[in-house]
Enzyme design. Structure first.
Site, short mmCIF file in Angstrom:
data_model
loop_
_atom_site.label_atom_id
_atom_site.label_comp_id
_atom_site.label_asym_id
_atom_site.label_seq_id
_atom_site.Cartn_x
_atom_site.Cartn_y
_atom_site.Cartn_z
N ASN A 9 -19.45 18.25 -38.86
CA ASN A 9 -18.11 17.83 -38.44
C ASN A 9 -17.52 16.99 -39.57
O ASN A 9 -17.90 15.85 -39.75
CB ASN A 9 -18.22 17.01 -37.14
CG ASN A 9 -16.88 16.49 -36.69
OD1 ASN A 9 -15.84 16.84 -37.25
ND2 ASN A 9 -16.89 15.65 -35.66
N TRP A 10 -16.60 17.60 -40.31
CA TRP A 10 -16.06 16.92 -41.49
C TRP A 10 -15.04 15.84 -41.12
O TRP A 10 -14.59 15.11 -41.99
CB TRP A 10 -15.45 17.95 -42.45
CG TRP A 10 -16.44 18.90 -43.04
CD1 TRP A 10 -17.80 18.90 -42.84
CD2 TRP A 10 -16.18 20.01 -43.92
NE1 TRP A 10 -18.39 19.92 -43.55
CE2 TRP A 10 -17.41 20.62 -44.23
CE3 TRP A 10 -15.01 20.54 -44.49
CZ2 TRP A 10 -17.52 21.74 -45.06
CZ3 TRP A 10 -15.12 21.65 -45.32
CH2 TRP A 10 -16.35 22.24 -45.60
N HIS A 97 -15.13 15.09 -28.44
CA HIS A 97 -15.80 14.14 -29.34
C HIS A 97 -15.40 12.72 -28.94
O HIS A 97 -14.27 12.46 -28.53
CB HIS A 97 -15.39 14.43 -30.80
CG HIS A 97 -16.26 13.71 -31.77
ND1 HIS A 97 -16.10 12.36 -32.05
CD2 HIS A 97 -17.33 14.11 -32.50
CE1 HIS A 97 -17.04 12.00 -32.92
NE2 HIS A 97 -17.80 13.03 -33.21
N GLU A 99 -14.62 10.27 -30.61
CA GLU A 99 -13.43 9.74 -31.32
C GLU A 99 -12.16 10.26 -30.67
O GLU A 99 -11.14 9.56 -30.64
CB GLU A 99 -13.51 10.12 -32.81
CG GLU A 99 -14.59 9.30 -33.51
CD GLU A 99 -15.30 10.02 -34.65
OE1 GLU A 99 -14.76 11.02 -35.17
OE2 GLU A 99 -16.40 9.58 -35.03
N GLU A 169 -24.05 12.75 -28.18
CA GLU A 169 -23.78 11.83 -29.28
C GLU A 169 -23.63 10.41 -28.75
O GLU A 169 -22.54 10.02 -28.29
CB GLU A 169 -22.49 12.22 -30.00
CG GLU A 169 -22.52 13.60 -30.60
CD GLU A 169 -21.57 13.72 -31.79
OE1 GLU A 169 -22.01 14.21 -32.83
OE2 GLU A 169 -20.41 13.29 -31.68
N GLY A 175 -21.98 7.16 -37.03
CA GLY A 175 -21.49 6.53 -38.25
C GLY A 175 -21.99 5.11 -38.46
O GLY A 175 -21.47 4.38 -39.30
N SER A 215 -25.71 9.64 -36.85
CA SER A 215 -26.45 9.18 -38.02
C SER A 215 -27.68 10.04 -38.35
O SER A 215 -28.69 9.52 -38.83
CB SER A 215 -26.84 7.71 -37.87
OG SER A 215 -25.68 6.90 -37.80
N GLY A 236 -22.03 14.20 -38.94
CA GLY A 236 -20.81 13.66 -39.56
C GLY A 236 -21.04 13.39 -41.03
O GLY A 236 -20.96 14.28 -41.88
N GLY A 237 -21.36 12.14 -41.36
CA GLY A 237 -21.47 11.69 -42.75
C GLY A 237 -22.32 12.60 -43.64
O GLY A 237 -21.91 12.94 -44.76
O1 LIG Z 1 -19.61 14.66 -34.96
C1 LIG Z 1 -20.48 14.04 -35.57
C2 LIG Z 1 -20.90 12.75 -35.10
O2 LIG Z 1 -19.85 11.95 -34.76
C3 LIG Z 1 -21.94 12.07 -35.93
O3 LIG Z 1 -21.41 11.41 -37.03
P1 LIG Z 1 -22.41 10.70 -38.08
O4 LIG Z 1 -23.43 11.73 -38.44
O5 LIG Z 1 -21.55 10.30 -39.24
O6 LIG Z 1 -23.03 9.55 -37.36
#
Ligand SMILES: O=C[C@H](O)COP(=O)(O)O
Length: 252
Positions: A9-10, A97, A99, A169, A175, A215, A236-237
């Site tokens: 997920n960018w 998500h 967010e 998640e 993050g 993470s 994500g990251g």
């Molecule tokens: O969609 C992906 C998630 O929000 C995980 O993000 P992260 O890997 O940066 O913690």
């Protein structure tokens, strides 16, 4: 048998050049891998989807969207419909998500509409949910997860579940560098499979892929993905760099 999935997920990262470059790097790195039971998905931001679709053409790398609007079309300035996504050749959309829930006011009721619109247009849904830290600390995390899944998906008939992927998640792990332990992930994923089996049947529960997100990185992925009920990750990251992302793809 359910599929293993690594979905990057960018989020709101990468301009068009950076997106196509990352996609091309991923495409060339997956070429030599045996991906019979593993799906590799990237989700660029809307404006870069077309170019990433071109950059991944002919490869096994799939392109998905991070969100969509529930309406068919009309006066919804700034929004994107399911049909717009399918017209680009997309097969999958991420919905719910944390967010989107937190910053854009997406409620369970809105998500039901989005899920229905996505499925009606033939899209597969990666449905996200997860508890905040307070819920985890107070021991409420199972209840919270159950209600998010129930409110968002349990109106669906069993046959619709072939187009559902679940993504657990925990918000406190997104993050933050803090990951759920492999045991915490396994415990929650087993719980998720149980409530799906109770509502539908064991077949639906065993066939749905349940991803972990929060993470995940090349250092911890192997242990998390090795758990029986963890079928991969929503990343994500670590998805923003081809080497890291491919290391995750190789972590099963
Ligand atoms: O969609 C992906 C998630 O929000 C995980 O993000 P992260 O890997 O940066 O913690």
């Amino acid at each position: 048998m359910r599929k293993q999935i690594v979905a990057g997920n960018w989020k709101m990262n990468k301009n068009v050049q950076e997106s196509t470059q990352l996609a091309s790097e991923i495409v060339s790195e997956v070429k030599g891998l045996n991906l019979d039971n593993t799906r590799v998905i990237v989700t660029p931001t809307f404006v870069n989807i077309s170019e990433v679709v071109k950059a991944t053409k002919g490869s096994s790398v799939e392109v998905a969207a991070q969100n969509m609007h529930q309406a068919k079309s009309g006066a919804f300035t700034g929004e994107i419909s399911a049909e717009m996504l399918t017209s680009l050749g997309l097969k999958t959309v991420i919905l719910g998500h944390s967010e989107r829930r937190e910053y854009f006011g997406e409620t369970d009721a809105i998500l039901v509409e989005k899920v229905n619109a996505a499925l009606a247009n033939g899209l597969e849904v990666i449905f996200c949910f997860g508890e905040v830290l307070e819920d985890r600390k107070s021991g409420n995390h199972f209840k919270v997860v159950e209600s998010q899944i129930k409110n968002g998906l349990f109106h669906l008939p069993a046959e619709a579940w072939k187009n559902i992927v679940l993504a657990y998640e925990p918000v406190w792990a997104i993050g933050t560098g803090e990951t759920a332990s492999p045991e915490q992930a396994q415990e929650m994923h087993a719980f998720i499979r149980k409530i799906v089996a109770d509502k539908y049947n064991v077949e639906v529960a065993e066939n749905v892929s349940v991803l972990y997100g929060g993470s995940v990185n090349p250092g911890n992925a192997k242990e998390i993905f090795s758990k029986k009920d963890v079928d991969g990750g929503l990343i994500g990251g670590a998805a923003l760099n081809a080497d890291n992302f491919i290391a995750l793809v190789k972590s099963f």
